[in-house]
Write a protein that holds these residues in place. Structure first.
Motif, PDB file in Angstrom:
ATOM      1  N   ALA A 226       0.837  -1.201   0.000  1.00 40.04           N
ATOM      2  CA  ALA A 226       0.000   0.000   0.000  1.00 40.04           C
ATOM      3  C   ALA A 226       0.869   1.248   0.000  1.00 40.04           C
ATOM      4  N   ARG A 227       0.321   2.301  -0.566  1.00 39.80           N
ATOM      5  CA  ARG A 227       0.930   3.626  -0.488  1.00 39.80           C
ATOM      6  C   ARG A 227       0.288   4.375   0.675  1.00 39.80           C
ATOM      7  N   ILE A 228       1.115   5.082   1.456  1.00 41.88           N
ATOM      8  CA  ILE A 228       0.593   5.877   2.554  1.00 41.88           C
ATOM      9  C   ILE A 228       1.158   7.297   2.431  1.00 41.88           C
ATOM     10  N   SER A 229       0.723   8.169   3.318  1.00 45.17           N
ATOM     11  CA  SER A 229       1.240   9.533   3.356  1.00 45.17           C
ATOM     12  C   SER A 229       2.139   9.706   4.574  1.00 45.17           C
ATOM     13  N   LEU A 230       2.971  10.720   4.528  1.00 39.51           N
ATOM     14  CA  LEU A 230       3.819  11.015   5.682  1.00 39.51           C
ATOM     15  C   LEU A 230       2.956  11.436   6.870  1.00 39.51           C
ATOM     16  N   GLU A 231       1.823  12.074   6.592  1.00 41.12           N
ATOM     17  CA  GLU A 231       0.908  12.449   7.673  1.00 41.12           C
ATOM     18  C   GLU A 231       0.387  11.204   8.390  1.00 41.12           C
ATOM     19  N   GLN A 232       0.085  10.170   7.631  1.00 34.40           N
ATOM     20  CA  GLN A 232      -0.369   8.920   8.239  1.00 34.40           C
ATOM     21  C   GLN A 232       0.705   8.335   9.141  1.00 34.40           C
ATOM     22  N   LEU A 233       1.936   8.401   8.669  1.00 26.89           N
ATOM     23  CA  LEU A 233       3.053   7.869   9.448  1.00 26.89           C
ATOM     24  C   LEU A 233       3.266   8.667  10.729  1.00 26.89           C
ATOM     25  N   LEU A 234       3.102   9.973  10.643  1.00 23.93           N
ATOM     26  CA  LEU A 234       3.218  10.810  11.833  1.00 23.93           C
ATOM     27  C   LEU A 234       2.138  10.465  12.850  1.00 23.93           C
ATOM     28  N   ASP A 235       0.981  10.085  12.367  1.00 23.48           N
ATOM     29  CA  ASP A 235      -0.096   9.684  13.262  1.00 23.48           C
ATOM     30  C   ASP A 235       0.220   8.348  13.935  1.00 23.48           C
ATOM     31  N   TRP A 236       0.852   7.428  13.198  1.00 24.81           N
ATOM     32  CA  TRP A 236       1.194   6.125  13.767  1.00 24.81           C
ATOM     33  C   TRP A 236       2.327   6.206  14.789  1.00 24.81           C
ATOM     34  N   GLN A 237       3.270   7.109  14.584  1.00 27.66           N
ATOM     35  CA  GLN A 237       4.415   7.278  15.484  1.00 27.66           C
ATOM     36  C   GLN A 237       5.159   5.948  15.743  1.00 27.66           C
ATOM     37  N   PRO A 238       5.693   5.313  14.706  1.00 30.26           N
ATOM     38  CA  PRO A 238       6.459   4.074  14.929  1.00 30.26           C
ATOM     39  C   PRO A 238       7.697   4.339  15.769  1.00 30.26           C
ATOM     40  N   HIS A 239       8.068   3.363  16.556  1.00 26.55           N
ATOM     41  CA  HIS A 239       9.275   3.501  17.380  1.00 26.55           C
ATOM     42  C   HIS A 239      10.530   3.359  16.538  1.00 26.55           C
ATOM     43  N   SER A 240      10.470   2.520  15.492  1.00 21.93           N
ATOM     44  CA  SER A 240      11.633   2.262  14.637  1.00 21.93           C
ATOM     45  C   SER A 240      11.208   2.176  13.183  1.00 21.93           C
ATOM     46  N   LEU A 241      12.148   2.502  12.294  1.00 24.33           N
ATOM     47  CA  LEU A 241      11.932   2.374  10.858  1.00 24.33           C
ATOM     48  C   LEU A 241      12.936   1.385  10.289  1.00 24.33           C
ATOM     49  N   LEU A 242      12.460   0.489   9.436  1.00 26.28           N
ATOM     50  CA  LEU A 242      13.320  -0.467   8.750  1.00 26.28           C
ATOM     51  C   LEU A 242      13.281  -0.150   7.258  1.00 26.28           C
ATOM     52  N   CYS A 243      14.425   0.143   6.676  1.00 25.56           N
ATOM     53  CA  CYS A 243      14.498   0.572   5.280  1.00 25.56           C
ATOM     54  C   CYS A 243      14.873  -0.595   4.378  1.00 25.56           C
ATOM     55  N   GLN A 244      14.196  -0.683   3.262  1.00 27.29           N
ATOM     56  CA  GLN A 244      14.396  -1.797   2.351  1.00 27.29           C
ATOM     57  C   GLN A 244      15.763  -1.779   1.679  1.00 27.29           C
ATOM     58  N   ASP A 245      16.344  -0.600   1.485  1.00 24.35           N
ATOM     59  CA  ASP A 245      17.677  -0.572   0.881  1.00 24.35           C
ATOM     60  C   ASP A 245      18.466   0.631   1.384  1.00 24.35           C
ATOM     61  N   ALA A 246      19.745   0.631   1.081  1.00 23.90           N
ATOM     62  CA  ALA A 246      20.664   1.638   1.623  1.00 23.90           C
ATOM     63  C   ALA A 246      20.358   3.036   1.097  1.00 23.90           C
ATOM     64  N   SER A 247      19.957   3.160  -0.166  1.00 20.43           N
ATOM     65  CA  SER A 247      19.672   4.485  -0.725  1.00 20.43           C
ATOM     66  C   SER A 247      18.457   5.108  -0.054  1.00 20.43           C
ATOM     67  N   LEU A 248      17.443   4.298   0.225  1.00 19.18           N
ATOM     68  CA  LEU A 248      16.273   4.794   0.932  1.00 19.18           C
ATOM     69  C   LEU A 248      16.641   5.196   2.358  1.00 19.18           C
ATOM     70  N   TYR A 249      17.496   4.424   2.981  1.00 18.00           N
ATOM     71  CA  TYR A 249      17.978   4.742   4.332  1.00 18.00           C
ATOM     72  C   TYR A 249      18.628   6.127   4.348  1.00 18.00           C
ATOM     73  N   ARG A 250      19.484   6.389   3.374  1.00 21.28           N
ATOM     74  CA  ARG A 250      20.154   7.693   3.315  1.00 21.28           C
ATOM     75  C   ARG A 250      19.146   8.812   3.067  1.00 21.28           C
ATOM     76  N   HIS A 251      18.178   8.541   2.186  1.00 20.69           N
ATOM     77  CA  HIS A 251      17.154   9.547   1.890  1.00 20.69           C
ATOM     78  C   HIS A 251      16.385   9.934   3.144  1.00 20.69           C
ATOM     79  N   ILE A 252      15.940   8.946   3.894  1.00 20.70           N
ATOM     80  CA  ILE A 252      15.144   9.218   5.093  1.00 20.70           C
ATOM     81  C   ILE A 252      15.974   9.941   6.155  1.00 20.70           C
TER      82      ILE A 252
END
Length: 340
Positions: A226-252
């Protein structure tokens, strides 16, 4: 099979009987006339999860890779499969192998691992009918890894190796169920911008959920990607983020927008290892067993065991003895490992 089901099968035609007969097993579906295991010497992997299983279980029978692997990933695999060509796939997002090419390769068996719903059964049945080649479709759920290994091993004539791998897989799954990991509610960041993720029960989020972690995207309900929005993610407030690849990790890590998340500001963003295959996904195959070990090591009580378990997994499943430099590169960035 109940009498009513049998009559329905006879009504639609005898060519559907193999699929319906094996559906009661809910793990393995066979299409076409299969050969005795002793005569299965060449196997075509229909998609990436099948290639991983074949690479681990019977590398000497593998015809080639369904997708291109770069030199770095190939260097972490057994020499038996390291230099095999990229020959394309039949399953996944569009076939890249013409049926004429498939017939010319003359495999003794087509192996597919992953989703085993009506869509994939239909593809298997149609391809088997058109080519005369037998197709083995195996349900690829991670929790069923030991059974996958045993069932596939029986059909490939490698039961001893299959049993050894199955027992090791059982041990990994037991450890995952017993202690989970200390990451709190997590978000699985995928896609070019990190706003693609796996919903509850998705095969792409299966490793995280099996490890006893809360997948925050499961709050939207069950599903696939699914596609989500950053606003949705801010509402969820995850404790940790797991990035699928290194380039995405750097971007975030570098994005000012993502800094609105406490998990990003406080450094709880982790790049999941991707070599030789993704440890949590990419593809959703046996490679995810290693991801369960990686997740468990975020718990300080289990962190010290990670380097040895990675060595064991590579040796047993990938036929590769890691040297210290390779191990350090694989575990770089894991805060619970002495190699991080």
């Amino acid at each position: 099979m109940k009498r009513r089901q049998l009559l329905q099968a006879m009504a639609v035609g005898p060519w559907l009987l193999p699929a319906l007969a094996s559906a009661t097993d809910s793990l393995v579906f066979t299409f076409g006339q299969t050969r005795p295991a002793t005569q299965v010497r060449k196997v075509f992997a229909a998609g990436a999860p099948a290639a991983v299983l074949l690479c681990c279980l019977a590398p000497e029978k593998m015809l080639g890779w369904p997708w291109p692997l770069d030199e770095d990933k190939r260097s972490l695999l057994s020499p038996v499969v390291r230099d095999l060509p990229m020959i394309g796939r039949l399953a996944g997002r569009g076939s890249t192998v013409p049926l004429e090419t498939l017939v010319a390769l003359a495999p003794d068996l087509i192996l597919d691992v992953g989703e085993a719903d009506a869509t994939y059964q239909s593809l298997a049945l149609r391809t088997s009918e058109q080519t005369g080649l037998p197709w083995l479709l195996v349900d690829g759920r991670l929790e069923k890894s030991p059974r996958q290994l045993r069932e596939a091993a029986a059909r490939l004539g490698v039961q001893v190796r299959g049993e050894r791998l199955a027992q090791y897989a059982e041990a990994i799954l037991m450890r995952a169920r017993n202690h989970g990991a200390a990451l709190g509610p997590v978000y699985l960041a995928r896609g070019h911008d990190g706003l693609e993720t796996g919903l509850g029960g998705s095969i792409h989020a299966e490793a995280v959920e099996l490890a006893g972690l809360e997948n925050v995207a499961a709050r939207l309900g069950p599903g696939g990607m699914a596609r989500i929005s950053l606003e949705q993610l801010l509402d969820w407030q995850p404790h940790s983020l797991l990035c699928q690849d290194a380039s995405l990790y750097r971007h975030i890590r570098q994005s000012s927008l993502w800094q609105a998340l406490p998990a990003v500001r406080e450094g709880r963003v982790y790049s999941v290892p991707q070599s030789p295959f993704g440890w949590l996904d990419g593809p959703p195959g046996l490679n995810r067993l290693l991801g369960l070990e990686w997740l468990a090591a975020f718990d300080p009580k289990h962190a010290g065991a990670l380097p040895q378990r990675v060595r064991e997994f590579f040796a047993l499943f990938y036929g590769m003895q890691l040297d210290e430099a390779q191990l350090q590169r694989l575990l770089a960035g894991h805060p619970g490992s002495a190699h991080g």
